[in-house]
Structure formats: structure tokens, C-alpha cells
Design a protein around this motif. Structure first.
Motif, short mmCIF file in Angstrom:
data_model
loop_
_atom_site.label_atom_id
_atom_site.label_comp_id
_atom_site.label_asym_id
_atom_site.label_seq_id
_atom_site.Cartn_x
_atom_site.Cartn_y
_atom_site.Cartn_z
N UNK A 188 15.09 -27.93 -5.29
CA UNK A 188 15.27 -26.68 -6.04
C UNK A 188 14.45 -26.65 -7.33
N UNK A 189 14.22 -27.83 -7.92
CA UNK A 189 13.46 -27.88 -9.17
C UNK A 189 11.97 -28.13 -8.93
N UNK A 190 11.59 -28.23 -7.64
CA UNK A 190 10.18 -28.49 -7.33
C UNK A 190 9.37 -27.20 -7.28
N UNK A 191 8.08 -27.33 -7.61
CA UNK A 191 7.20 -26.15 -7.58
C UNK A 191 6.99 -25.65 -6.16
N UNK A 192 7.19 -26.56 -5.19
CA UNK A 192 6.99 -26.16 -3.79
C UNK A 192 8.31 -26.23 -3.03
N UNK A 193 9.36 -25.69 -3.67
CA UNK A 193 10.70 -25.75 -3.07
C UNK A 193 10.72 -25.14 -1.66
N UNK A 194 11.24 -25.92 -0.70
CA UNK A 194 11.35 -25.42 0.67
C UNK A 194 12.55 -24.47 0.77
N UNK A 195 13.61 -24.80 0.03
CA UNK A 195 14.81 -23.94 0.09
C UNK A 195 14.48 -22.53 -0.41
N UNK A 196 13.84 -22.48 -1.56
CA UNK A 196 13.52 -21.17 -2.15
C UNK A 196 12.22 -20.59 -1.61
N UNK A 215 18.78 -34.69 -3.38
CA UNK A 215 17.66 -34.07 -2.66
C UNK A 215 17.63 -32.56 -2.84
N UNK A 216 18.81 -31.95 -2.80
CA UNK A 216 18.84 -30.50 -2.99
C UNK A 216 18.32 -30.15 -4.38
N UNK A 217 18.76 -30.92 -5.37
CA UNK A 217 18.33 -30.70 -6.76
C UNK A 217 16.82 -30.91 -6.88
#
Lengths: 532, 32
Positions: free
Chosen positions: A485-493, A480-482
Motif C-alpha cells: 500500500x505504501x509502494x509507488x507501484x502498489x498492486x492493490x491500489x 506485506x499489505x502495508x
């Protein structure tokens, strides 16, 4: 032990536990996930995850809760403290109080939409918004995030939210057997009856518009069930299946342990825990898979439904479904059935999620039931209000990701490690080195799980819990973290989040940390007072 | 819906209903 609360009946307990597990996700998330991840083929990783992750974790949580209940410990703070003689155990266990409380904070708002839409269906308030665009405007106007819709202020949204909070608090105030069990005994059968009525309506729809022969219920079920076996090798599909099992059974929040703590020492965990899982699967696979997606295909066609499903659960439940109800004879009644069943699914989960915090205040902090419920209400209001007011800024997305996704897995991993590697370590023999320790790992937990069991749990589950479960949870967490992080709409970043929204999302994160630290401090204070 | 769809529907429903019947039958038998 004398005035400790208890379940009045075993059926009541199963219904309350099943009510905890059955939520909005059974009707909105499951059919979407199945349709988007291989149809029938999704069932293979889904049931593998059910056997390797869902059922074992359910048994672990039941056993843990029942064990803690023997020492009057209704929360994982006290339960971890009993199972692992380490001063940090109770602090780690406090996560099983703050996580469910944090989930309730945003879950109650979504639950209040279902209550509101029940009334909007009966009163035909949304009738007239016959297109998806206008229905979308209706929803966004209700949420206070779009202008030009039927709602000029957020007063209705705040009103329904307060009523929802009030109902939840009232049920919790009435106690385990007098409130939660009674609610489950009424709400769960009603939910199933309403769902069956809707399933029958869907199945008998045929081809609603003869001008579009492809738009029929058969194709709707096909969209959910036709297998695409080529997706079985896909990592995201397995991740989605494991995630669905995780969310649907409400594991990893700490609420199951609190419910299970009101069992007696030798009450069965094996069959009753299994019945909880089975009830949830019946509601999800049989009923949940037969309503929203099939009916959407029958009215909008495959391509449009695929687009709706890709947009998310809320679009399916609160935009597409109300449009469909307007096209059905007696649509107001079917709309009311749909939204009230979602409300029942929601409230039976939210009262469970509130229970650990109320138990902490009442049983560990010494507050009266009235005071404990009042404090809980205050926390829900103060932390919940920004969810309503800052919805458009992604304030709730931070809660949903960090609490509803990451922390659930983290907490499951912690509890599994404690159950397997820490529980019974003192009695498991001091010497013998690491090999002996590894051999004994999980034995005490396994014995606890089997005590009073009405069926013999197959031995393979011992090895699944000891060896597979921790690895699966790490796989889920990393996956899930990966994925984020690789998503265009990353919540983490916080990708694509700028200006005001970024500020509010940081405030959202801060409020999560504040509450988690606050609960941990309360736990530490309660233990300090007990020692004195 | 194609044949595969029917097979998987039967499988999914069968497992969910079968597990429910099994566990509730055990509980009710014990309750008696």
C-alpha cells in the motif's frame, strides 16, 4: 482405502516433497534477497524464520495431510472438514485446492521459459545477444511484448508452454508413485548434480577479465555473504527473510497436505518433514547462493550486479545469465545445465501444485483419472492463455501478488488456527470454560504430529505452533499489505496502471475470484452428493 | 569476501548441510 494411491518408498517421498519445495526461487530469489538485505546478516532473520515459521508449518501441514489420508481425504477441503466440524470448514479448505491451481496457471508459463531457454542454449539461439540490452530484447521478443527482436510471433512461447503443460499433465496422470515419485527420483538428483557442476565452474572462475581485478568470484561471494549487521534492526529485512522462508518451502498452498495424505497412519512426519526442509535449505543456501549472484559480480562488477538484482529475479536468470554463458568456454553446455536445472526445479513443484485439484476431481467428484487430468488441462489452458497474451499489461502481476503472496499467508493462518484451536475440540472436553479451552488448544494437533515420529520433536515447538506461529503469520500479512500500500507501484491500489492495462488487471482479479468460487462450488457439490 | 562473510557462509552452509546429514542419516538408519 484399498485402491488408494501410496508412496513407493520413503526416499521417494522425501525427494517428491523436496521437489515440491525446491523451485526457481531457490536459485534466483534467495541470492537476490540475501545480497539486497544485509548479506550474511540476512541469515540471522532467515534462520530465525526457518525455525519459528518454516519447520513448524511444515510439520503442521504434514500432520494435517496424513490425518486426512486416514479418511481418504487428499485435499484440505476434506481434511479441514474432518478436523473441524463446521459446515464452512470444507469451503475454507477449498482454498487449498484453488490456490495451488491458480499458482500453477502462471507458474507453468515461467517454467516453460526455462524449457525454451534450455533449447535456446543448446541451439545457441540467443548467442549474438551479447549485451544485457539485446538479451533483454530477446526475452521480451520471445514473450511477445517487444518488437524488433528475433521472434516475429508468439508461436514458440505458446508451443513451449503447451509442451510444459503436457509434461505436467502426463506426470500427474501417471499417479503418485508411477509419475510424481519417479519424476522426483530422476529430476532431483540431476538438479543437484547440475547445480554442483555450475558451482564448481563459478568457484574456479577467479577473475575472468584481468582488466577489471575487482570483478572476481571472491567479491561475488562477498556480495552475498559479507554481513551488514546494521540492517538487523530493519523491519523490511525481517519481513523479507520471513517471506523467503515462506516461499522457498512451498508452505501455505495446500500441496504438501495432498502429498502427505498418501502416507500411512503411523508413518513418520517429524524426521521426513525435517528432511524436506533440510534438502530445500541445502539447495538454496549452499547451491542457490553460489551461482547466479557470484558469477554476475565476476562478469559485470558489484554496481551492475546490484542494479540487476534490484530489477528482479527474471532479469538475473533470463537476461544476465545468458549474457554470461556467451562469455564462457562451453557456454552452450553451461547454459543448458542452468536452464534445465531450473526446469527440473519448476516441474517438480508444479506437479505438486496440480495434485490437489486432480485429487478433488478424482476422489471427491468421481471422475476417472483420464477425465480428471483432461479437465485440469482445460482449466490450465483457458485460464493460462490470458497470462501469455496479456503479460505486458500486468495480468500475471495480479496473480503473483494475490495468490503467490497474500493468499498463501491467509491460508497458512487459517490452517494453523484450525490445527491449534479447532482440531480435537470435541474430544478435548466440553466444560471448563475458556481457560481450559485455551490450555487444551493445540494438544490434539501436537499428539497427531508426534504419532509414529522417528524423533522426539522438542516441546518448544508446541508453544511455537500454538502461540508464535499465528502471530508471525499475522505480522507477515499486515507487513506485506502495508509494504504494498505504501509502494509507488502498489498492486492493490493499481498505482500507475491506467487505461487498457487497468481493465485487464481487473479481468485478472475477476478470473482469480471466478476460479476460487468455482472450486468452492465443486467442493460443496461433491459433499452434497456424498451426503445423498 | 571479508572475515564476516566467511563466518556467515560457514554458518549457513554448516546449518544446511548439518541438518541434511542429520535427517537423512535418521531416515537411512530406519530404512535398514
Amino acid at each position: 482405502m484399498s485402491n488408494r494411491e501410496a508412496w513407493a518408498s520413503r526416499i521417494g517421498l522425501v525427494l517428491a516433497m523436496a521437489g515440491n519445495a525446491v523451485g526457481l526461487g531457490n536459485f534466483l530469489r534467495f541470492p537476490r534477497q540475501a545480497a539486497l538485505n544485509g548479506g550474511g546478516a540476512f541469515l540471522i532473520p532467515y534462520f530465525v524464520a526457518f525455525l519459528a515459521l518454516g519447520i513448524p508449518l511444515m510439520w503442521v501441514e504434514w500432520s494435517m495431510g496424513r490425518y486426512g489420508g486416514q479418511f481418504n481425504q487428499s485435499t484440505t477441503a476434506g481434511q479441514f472438514d474432518r478436523m473441524w466440524r463446521n459446515r464452512w470448514a470444507k469451503i475454507l479448505g477449498s482454498l487449498g485446492i484453488s490456490i495451488p491451481l491458480l499458482i500453477t496457471i502462471y507458474y507453468c508459463y515461467i517454467e516453460s521459459w526455462t524449457l525454451a531457454y534450455t533449447f535456446f542454449s543448446v541451439g545457441k539461439t540467443y548467442f549474438g545477444s551479447t549485451e544485457q540490452s539485446s538479451m533483454n530484447l530477446f526475452l521480451r521478443s520471445y514473450q511477445g511484448i517487444a518488437e524488433g527482436g528475433p521472434f516475429s510471433s508468439m508461436v514458440p512461447a505458446v508451443g513451449f508452454w503447451l509442451v510444459t503443460l503436457g509434461l505436467n499433465l502426463w506426470v500427474v496422470y501417471r499417479g503418485i508413485s508411477g509419475g510424481i515419485e519417479k519424476l522426483a527420483k530422476i529430476a532431483m538428483p540431476l538438479l543437484v548434480v547440475f547445480a554442483i557442476i555450475l558451482v564448481v565452474r563459478v568457484i574456479t572462475l577467479g577473475t575472468p577479465d584481468p582488466a577489471y581485478p575487482d570483478r572476481n568470484v571472491g567479491n561475488g561471494f562477498g556480495f552475498v555473504w559479507n554481513p551488514d549487521l546494521s540492517l538487523l534492526g530493519s523491519f523490511p529485512v525481517w519481513l523479507a527473510a520471513a517471506g523467503q522462508i515462506f516461499f522457498t518451502l512451498s508452505i501455505g498452498s495446500g500441496s504438501i497436505q495432498t502429498y502427505a495424505s498418501y502416507l500411512k497412519k503411523d508413518d513418520d512426519c517429524a524426521v521426513t518433514g525435517l528432511a524436506t526442509c533440510a534438502t530445500n535449505e541445502f539447495v538454496e543456501v549452499v547451491l542457490g547462493g553460489s551461482i547466479a549472484i557470484p558469477i554476475a559480480v565476476a562478469f559485470f562488477g558489484l554496481e551492475a550486479t546490484r542494479a540487476i538484482a534490484a530489477q528482479g529475479s527474471f532479469d538475473l536468470g533470463f537476461v544476465a545469465m545468458p549474457v554470461i554463458f556467451q562469455k564462457l568456454p562451453l557456454g552452450a553446455i553451461f547454459g543448458a545445465l542452468w536452464f534445465s536445472l531450473l526446469f527440473f526445479a519448476g516441474i517438480t513443484s508444479s506437479v505438486a501444485l496440480l495434485s490437489p485439484f486432480v485429487a478433488l476431481l478424482k476422489e471427491n467428484m468421481g471422475l476417472s483419472r483420464k477425465a480428471a487430468v483432461a479437465v485440469t488441462g482445460g482449466v490450465l489452458f483457458v485460464f493460462g492463455l490470458p497470462i501469455l497474451l496479456l503479460l505486458q499489461h500486468g495480468y500475471m502481476d495480479q496473480y503473483d501478488f494475490w495468490i503467490g503472496t497474500v493468499l498463501l499467508v491467509v491460508f497458512s493462518l487459517i490452517e494453523t488456527l484450525i490445527f491449534v484451536f479447532a482440531f480435537g475440540r470435541a474430544s478435548g472436553g466440553g466444560g471448563g470454560g475458556i481457560l481450559s479451552w485455551l490450555r487444551n488448544a493445540g494438544v490434539a494437533g501436537w499428539e497427531e504430529m508426534n504419532r509414529g515420529a522417528d524423533m522426539r520433536i522438542p516441546r518448544i515447538f508446541f508453544y511455537i505452533i500454538k502461540l508464535v506461529l499465528p502471530l508471525l503469520l499475522i505480522f507477515l500479512l499486515v507487513g506485506w499489505l502495508w509494504e504494498d500500500l505504501t509502494s509507488k507501484s502498489s498492486v492493490i491500489l493499481m498505482r500507475g496502471v491506467e487505461g487498457e492495462a487497468a481493465l485487464y488487471q481487473w479481468i485478472s482479479r475477476g478470473s482469480i475470484i471466478l476460479l476460487m468460487v468455482g472450486v468452492a462450488v465443486l467442493v460443496a457439490v461433491a459433499w452434497k452428493r456424498r451426503e445423498q | 569476501m571479508n572475515v564476516g562473510g566467511w563466518v556467515f557462509l560457514a554458518l549457513g552452509w554448516g546449518l544446511a548441510i548439518g541438518l541434511s546429514v542429520f535427517s537423512f542419516a535418521r531416515i537411512l538408519r530406519k530404512e535398514k
